[in-house]
Scaffold this motif. Structure first.
Motif, mmCIF file in Angstrom:
data_model
loop_
_atom_site.group_PDB
_atom_site.id
_atom_site.type_symbol
_atom_site.label_atom_id
_atom_site.label_comp_id
_atom_site.label_asym_id
_atom_site.label_seq_id
_atom_site.Cartn_x
_atom_site.Cartn_y
_atom_site.Cartn_z
ATOM 1 N N ASN A 135 9.474 -8.761 6.305
ATOM 2 C CA ASN A 135 8.439 -7.925 6.906
ATOM 3 C C ASN A 135 7.478 -8.835 7.659
ATOM 4 O OD1 ASN A 135 6.120 -6.462 7.447
ATOM 5 N ND2 ASN A 135 5.677 -5.962 5.315
ATOM 6 N N PRO A 136 7.656 -8.986 8.959
ATOM 7 C CA PRO A 136 6.818 -9.919 9.714
ATOM 8 C C PRO A 136 5.383 -9.444 9.919
ATOM 9 C CG PRO A 136 8.271 -8.724 11.192
ATOM 10 C CD PRO A 136 8.682 -8.344 9.800
ATOM 11 N N ILE A 137 5.103 -8.190 9.582
ATOM 12 C CA ILE A 137 3.767 -7.639 9.852
ATOM 13 C C ILE A 137 2.815 -7.873 8.676
ATOM 14 C CG2 ILE A 137 2.477 -5.523 10.345
ATOM 15 C CD1 ILE A 137 4.935 -4.537 11.865
ATOM 16 N N SER A 138 3.156 -7.351 7.496
ATOM 17 C CA SER A 138 2.257 -7.506 6.344
ATOM 18 C C SER A 138 2.844 -8.406 5.265
ATOM 19 C CB SER A 138 1.938 -6.132 5.737
ATOM 20 O OG SER A 138 3.100 -5.553 5.172
ATOM 21 N N LYS A 139 4.042 -8.933 5.500
ATOM 22 C CA LYS A 139 4.726 -9.912 4.642
ATOM 23 C C LYS A 139 5.361 -9.310 3.389
ATOM 24 C CE LYS A 139 3.730 -13.103 7.526
ATOM 25 N NZ LYS A 139 4.785 -13.591 8.436
ATOM 26 N N ALA A 140 4.870 -8.172 2.888
ATOM 27 C CA ALA A 140 5.477 -7.566 1.700
ATOM 28 C C ALA A 140 6.888 -7.096 2.052
ATOM 29 C CB ALA A 140 4.640 -6.390 1.224
ATOM 30 N N PRO A 141 7.923 -7.634 1.406
ATOM 31 C CA PRO A 141 9.289 -7.345 1.852
ATOM 32 C C PRO A 141 9.827 -6.019 1.335
ATOM 33 C CG PRO A 141 9.357 -8.805 -0.030
ATOM 34 C CD PRO A 141 7.894 -8.594 0.296
ATOM 35 N N GLY A 142 10.827 -5.533 2.039
ATOM 36 C CA GLY A 142 11.681 -4.503 1.489
ATOM 37 C C GLY A 142 12.839 -5.202 0.808
ATOM 38 N N PHE A 143 13.872 -4.440 0.465
ATOM 39 C CA PHE A 143 15.021 -5.086 -0.164
ATOM 40 C C PHE A 143 16.283 -4.254 0.041
ATOM 41 C CE2 PHE A 143 12.952 -2.572 -3.494
ATOM 42 C CZ PHE A 143 14.007 -1.856 -4.053
ATOM 43 N N ARG A 144 17.405 -4.927 -0.140
ATOM 44 C CA ARG A 144 18.712 -4.292 -0.027
ATOM 45 C C ARG A 144 19.496 -4.568 -1.303
ATOM 46 N NH1 ARG A 144 19.999 -6.476 4.319
ATOM 47 N NH2 ARG A 144 20.823 -8.407 3.437
ATOM 48 N N ILE A 145 20.017 -3.513 -1.900
ATOM 49 C CA ILE A 145 20.865 -3.652 -3.074
ATOM 50 C C ILE A 145 22.035 -2.693 -2.913
ATOM 51 C CG2 ILE A 145 19.394 -2.049 -4.396
ATOM 52 C CD1 ILE A 145 20.249 -3.630 -6.923
ATOM 53 N N GLY A 146 23.251 -3.212 -3.014
ATOM 54 C CA GLY A 146 24.415 -2.391 -2.713
ATOM 55 C C GLY A 146 24.345 -1.913 -1.276
ATOM 56 N N ASN A 147 24.512 -0.613 -1.087
ATOM 57 C CA ASN A 147 24.428 -0.037 0.264
ATOM 58 C C ASN A 147 23.084 0.641 0.519
ATOM 59 O OD1 ASN A 147 24.834 2.102 -1.491
ATOM 60 N ND2 ASN A 147 26.169 3.231 -0.099
ATOM 61 N N VAL A 148 22.095 0.328 -0.301
ATOM 62 C CA VAL A 148 20.777 0.955 -0.218
ATOM 63 C C VAL A 148 19.783 -0.030 0.384
ATOM 64 C CG1 VAL A 148 18.902 2.060 -1.495
ATOM 65 C CG2 VAL A 148 21.289 2.389 -2.223
ATOM 66 N N HIS A 149 19.091 0.426 1.438
ATOM 67 C CA HIS A 149 18.083 -0.382 2.117
ATOM 68 C C HIS A 149 16.722 0.271 1.890
ATOM 69 C CE1 HIS A 149 21.884 -1.304 4.099
ATOM 70 N NE2 HIS A 149 21.348 -2.442 4.503
ATOM 71 N N VAL A 150 15.832 -0.448 1.240
ATOM 72 C CA VAL A 150 14.531 0.102 0.844
ATOM 73 C C VAL A 150 13.456 -0.471 1.770
ATOM 74 C CG1 VAL A 150 12.845 0.273 -1.016
ATOM 75 C CG2 VAL A 150 15.300 0.391 -1.528
ATOM 76 N N MET A 151 12.772 0.428 2.476
ATOM 77 C CA MET A 151 11.813 0.017 3.495
ATOM 78 C C MET A 151 10.456 0.671 3.290
ATOM 79 S SD MET A 151 14.247 0.151 6.881
ATOM 80 C CE MET A 151 14.606 1.910 6.697
ATOM 81 N N ALA A 152 9.469 0.130 3.976
ATOM 82 C CA ALA A 152 8.110 0.672 3.920
ATOM 83 C C ALA A 152 8.036 2.010 4.640
ATOM 84 C CB ALA A 152 7.138 -0.323 4.543
ATOM 85 N N GLY A 153 6.974 2.758 4.332
ATOM 86 C CA GLY A 153 6.757 4.028 5.014
ATOM 87 C C GLY A 153 5.920 3.915 6.272
ATOM 88 N N VAL A 154 5.136 2.835 6.406
ATOM 89 C CA VAL A 154 4.318 2.636 7.607
ATOM 90 C C VAL A 154 5.263 2.417 8.793
ATOM 91 C CG1 VAL A 154 2.586 1.188 8.715
ATOM 92 C CG2 VAL A 154 2.454 1.636 6.249
ATOM 93 N N PRO A 155 5.189 3.256 9.838
ATOM 94 C CA PRO A 155 6.193 3.194 10.907
ATOM 95 C C PRO A 155 6.387 1.825 11.536
ATOM 96 C CG PRO A 155 4.944 5.225 11.078
ATOM 97 C CD PRO A 155 4.282 4.414 10.008
ATOM 98 N N SER A 156 5.306 1.113 11.844
ATOM 99 C CA SER A 156 5.460 -0.189 12.508
ATOM 100 C C SER A 156 6.186 -1.188 11.615
ATOM 101 C CB SER A 156 4.095 -0.736 12.923
ATOM 102 O OG SER A 156 3.258 -0.918 11.797
ATOM 103 N N ILE A 157 5.909 -1.129 10.320
ATOM 104 C CA ILE A 157 6.568 -2.037 9.378
ATOM 105 C C ILE A 157 8.025 -1.625 9.188
ATOM 106 C CG2 ILE A 157 6.575 -2.909 7.020
ATOM 107 C CD1 ILE A 157 3.545 -2.564 6.984
ATOM 108 N N MET A 158 8.268 -0.314 9.053
ATOM 109 C CA MET A 158 9.641 0.159 8.914
ATOM 110 C C MET A 158 10.485 -0.264 10.110
ATOM 111 S SD MET A 158 12.097 2.479 9.922
ATOM 112 C CE MET A 158 11.111 3.569 10.942
#
Length: 254
Positions: A135-158
């Motif tokens: 996450n280049p904007i606020s640094k708090a990362p998302g993550f990927r496990i299996g085929n699931v990609h977990v992302m932020a809800g803030v549009p610019s970060i997503m």
């Protein structure tokens, strides 16, 4: 990104009471749909669930089993109701704890150790075995496990996270599309003929989309296929149908 002729499918799971209450208007679904379509990935389903553990876990397990990819948005912030990471860990039946890689990312933003408090450290809790999504904007990362990609809800970060995910995804053949103007022909006049064309042209998807301009309907018929020859044949059939109906209209009264 690799490419395959086999269908590649996806679902989006939007997590958050604020979406369901109407307080926050979702701006992520359309962006993800456009992004995936450009890669030849078919977005087949979108669900919105509240910040409730049982609902999130059930949805994650159902959607990850049904589609090639699942993308989630929302619920990975620092507050008590941000429970997505815990729910995904429960869905995969793995542990969750502070990930040193994620903590290191947060430290690049919160250089003063006192600022990286317990609440902010919640954003570094990652299910065991997951890869991080930067996450280049606020640094708090998302993550990927299996085929699931977990992302932020803030549009610019997503959106920034999607850019990081994109190269890792397996794309399919891009869907081709053409639009045909119904030339003032109402849907009721061409509905049965359009249905017959759809039946006669497997391998294409035909849809009719009314657009009311204020006084009249200006309908568009959209034909989609991954096969250029099939697309051309169905397009010609639809154009012939519309031309026939237009020619059969009564002449205007002088």
């Amino acid at each position: 990104m690799s490419e395959t002729d086999a269908p590649v499918t996806a679902a989006v799971l939007v997590i958050g009471d604020e979406i369901l209450s109407g307080r926050t208007k979702d701006k992520n679904i359309g962006y993800i749909a456009d992004y995936l379509t450009a890669m030849g990935i078919d977005l087949r389903e979108v669900r919105i669930v509240p910040d409730e553990e049982d609902e999130i876990v059930a949805a994650v397990n159902a959607l990850r089993a049904r589609y090639t990819y699942l993308f989630t948005t929302g619920g990975i912030g620092p507050t008590h109701d941000d429970i997505t990471a815990d729910c995904v860990a429960k869905a995969f039946e793995v542990g969750i704890s502070h990930d040193e890689r994620a903590v290191a990312m947060l430290r690049t933003r919160y250089e003063n150790p006192a600022d990286l408090n317990e609440a902010r450290l919640r954003m570094a809790r990652i299910p065991h075995g997951a890869d991080l999504i930067e996450n280049p904007i606020s640094k708090a990362p998302g993550f990927r496990i299996g085929n699931v990609h977990v992302m932020a809800g803030v549009p610019s970060i997503m959106q920034a996270m999607m850019d990081n995910i994109g190269p890792t995804l397996k794309g399919g053949r891009t869907m081709l599309s053409v639009s045909i103007d119904a030339q003032g022909t109402p849907e009721g006049a061409y509905a049965s003929g359009l249905g017959a064309i759809q039946k006669a042209h497997p391998g294409v998807i035909i849809g009719s989309y009314p657009n009311f301009t204020g006084k009249t309907f200006n309908n568009q018929i959209v034909v989609r296929s991954r096969d250029e020859a099939l697309l051309a044949a169905a397009k010609a059939a639809v154009e012939a149908l519309i031309a026939e109906l237009v020619a059969a209209r009564p002449a205007p009264v002088p």
